[in-house]
Design a protein around this motif. Structure first.
Motif, PDB file in Angstrom:
ATOM      1  N   ALA A 225       3.293   9.809 -10.028  1.00 60.51           N
ATOM      2  CA  ALA A 225       2.532   9.963 -11.267  1.00 60.51           C
ATOM      3  C   ALA A 225       1.791  11.292 -11.301  1.00 60.51           C
ATOM      4  N   GLN A 226       1.248  11.683 -10.143  1.00 60.57           N
ATOM      5  CA  GLN A 226       0.549  12.965 -10.087  1.00 60.57           C
ATOM      6  C   GLN A 226       1.508  14.123 -10.274  1.00 60.57           C
TER       7      GLN A 226
ATOM      8  N   GLU B  77       0.824  -1.205   0.000  1.00 59.89           N
ATOM      9  CA  GLU B  77       0.000   0.000   0.000  1.00 59.89           C
ATOM     10  C   GLU B  77       0.864   1.263   0.000  1.00 59.89           C
TER      11      GLU B  77
ATOM     12  N   HIS C  46       3.978   5.566  -5.831  1.00 55.82           N
ATOM     13  CA  HIS C  46       3.838   5.573  -7.294  1.00 55.82           C
ATOM     14  C   HIS C  46       2.741   6.553  -7.725  1.00 55.82           C
ATOM     15  N   GLU C  47       1.657   6.561  -6.962  1.00 57.86           N
ATOM     16  CA  GLU C  47       0.565   7.473  -7.309  1.00 57.86           C
ATOM     17  C   GLU C  47       0.988   8.927  -7.162  1.00 57.86           C
ATOM     18  N   ALA C  48       1.755   9.226  -6.096  1.00 54.66           N
ATOM     19  CA  ALA C  48       2.209  10.590  -5.877  1.00 54.66           C
ATOM     20  C   ALA C  48       3.182  11.021  -6.985  1.00 54.66           C
TER      21      ALA C  48
ATOM     22  N   ALA D 113       2.345   1.685  -3.464  1.00 55.66           N
ATOM     23  CA  ALA D 113       1.314   2.176  -4.386  1.00 55.66           C
ATOM     24  C   ALA D 113       1.069   3.675  -4.181  1.00 55.66           C
ATOM     25  N   GLU D 114       1.091   4.120  -2.917  1.00 60.00           N
ATOM     26  CA  GLU D 114       0.904   5.544  -2.635  1.00 60.00           C
ATOM     27  C   GLU D 114       2.042   6.374  -3.223  1.00 60.00           C
TER      28      GLU D 114
END
Length: 371
Positions: free
Chosen positions: A366-367, A356, A362-364, A359-360
């Motif tokens: 990507a944003q 988790e 990677h999401e940050a 994933a957080e």
């Protein structure tokens, strides 16, 4: 804020919110501080190392359906297939699942409070400092277990049952005896053996993650507690004469018959209008109860044999109960499995939390890269 009284399915038979047991026996001090049994001191060190916080280790955010807390199939209900079952609505069946889970975990809760008090008595009465040291860590363990079961019942199930009369009787007999070894025998061998059987049966059959976590982590502690009782009693009972050993065997026999014949959850069926005698008969016929009894004695019989209580009368009692052959079961293997299951749950949780977090990140990232 609702109180325990507001959530209790039945009033205690005494009518009182507290139970006072007259204590007897002596508080023992020792002035020998420089010696101890290596194995017991090693267990004490493990007890310190393995302390944990129930508010943090357990994922209390997991949802629990109070009308199906354990995912138990209808077939385990003693009423299943009887004339009473056909009359139950789906709501009645859901209510009964809630009541049974409440009854089971309430007995766990009451037993853990009893274990906490017995462990404190061992601190007070044990003659050796190494035993006092370890039982102090066990007192903390049992407090944590009582805290966890109380929280599960209050927050997730919303219902409690009073202590079963037979469990209360066994606790009372254990606490009222003035001999220092009786809290070991009554609690570490009999009541802990009963608890481990019940915990393990639910842990291994439930598909609900929160009760599985709770039971696995509690059983990891209990593995140490049983080991402590075995060490202390095995050493002491080697010193006792025939008459003193027979007295303790009689206590074990009485306690085993009591647990076999009286801990059946009849109170739940009575709450649903089943007459007490019929409720007892239906419970006695339950395949679930027969399996539980087999598991119950798989923990108790080899422990009793290991500590040196294996006289002719006790062997005859176990033959009568059909559990004599369990004396050769490996307690060490069972306890090792208990510890490994808890460790596996920890590894799964840590791996999930790590995934988790990744994933957080990677999401940050990507944003941040997005135009």
């Amino acid at each position: 804020m609702s109180s325990t009284h507001d959530r209790t399915a039945q009033a205690p038979q005494s009518g009182e919110p507290a139970w006072q047991v007259p204590a007897s026996g002596a508080a023992r001090f020792t002035w020998t501080y420089d010696e101890g049994r290596d194995r017991l001191l090693a267990l004490y060190q493990k007890g310190k190392d393995k302390q944990w916080d129930g508010a943090r280790r357990i994922d209390w955010d997991l949802e629990v359906d109070p009308y199906d807390p354990l995912g138990s199939p209808d077939e385990v209900n003693p009423l299943h297939g009887s004339r009473h079952w056909a009359k139950l609505t789906e709501k009645d069946k859901a209510d009964m699942r809630r009541h049974y889970a409440s009854w089971q975990f309430s007995q766990f809760l009451h037993g853990e409070q009893g274990a906490m008090i017995c462990a404190a008595r061992i601190v007070e009465s044990a003659p050796d400092l190494d035993a006092k040291f370890y039982s102090a860590t066990q007192t903390m363990d049992e407090a944590r277990h009582a805290e966890i079961y109380a929280r599960f019942l209050h927050e997730k199930v919303g219902m409690l049952y009073p202590i079963n009369d037979s469990l209360q009787g066994l606790l009372g007999d254990t606490l009222r005896d003035s001999r220092w070894d009786m809290p070991y025998l009554g609690m570490q061998v009999l009541i802990e053996g009963l608890a481990l059987a019940a915990f393990g049966m639910i842990r291994d059959t439930t598909d609900k993650p929160l009760p599985k976590q709770i039971l696995a982590y509690v059983m990891q502690d209990e593995a140490r507690h049983v080991a402590f009782g075995r060490m202390a009693l095995r050493d002491y009972y080697r010193q006792l004469g025939e008459a003193e050993l027979r007295e303790r065997e009689e206590f074990v026999i009485e306690g085993c018959y009591l647990m076999r014949d009286r801990l059946r959850g009849v109170e739940v069926l009575e709450n649903f209008g089943v007459p007490k005698r019929e409720a007892a008969e239906l419970s006695e016929q339950s395949d679930f109860l027969h399996l539980f009894r087999k598991l119950l004695f798989s923990r108790i019989v080899p422990c009793v044999k290991d500590i040196g209580l294996w006289g002719e009368r006790l062997q005859k009692a176990y033959l009568d109960m059909g559990v004599f052959d369990l004396g050769d079961s490996s307690l060490d293997l069972l306890m090792t499995q208990d510890e490994e299951i808890a460790d596996a749950l920890d590894r799964e949780r840590f791996a999930r939390e790590e995934r988790e977090r990744v994933a957080e990140v990677h999401e940050a990232v990507a944003q941040g890269e997005a135009p």
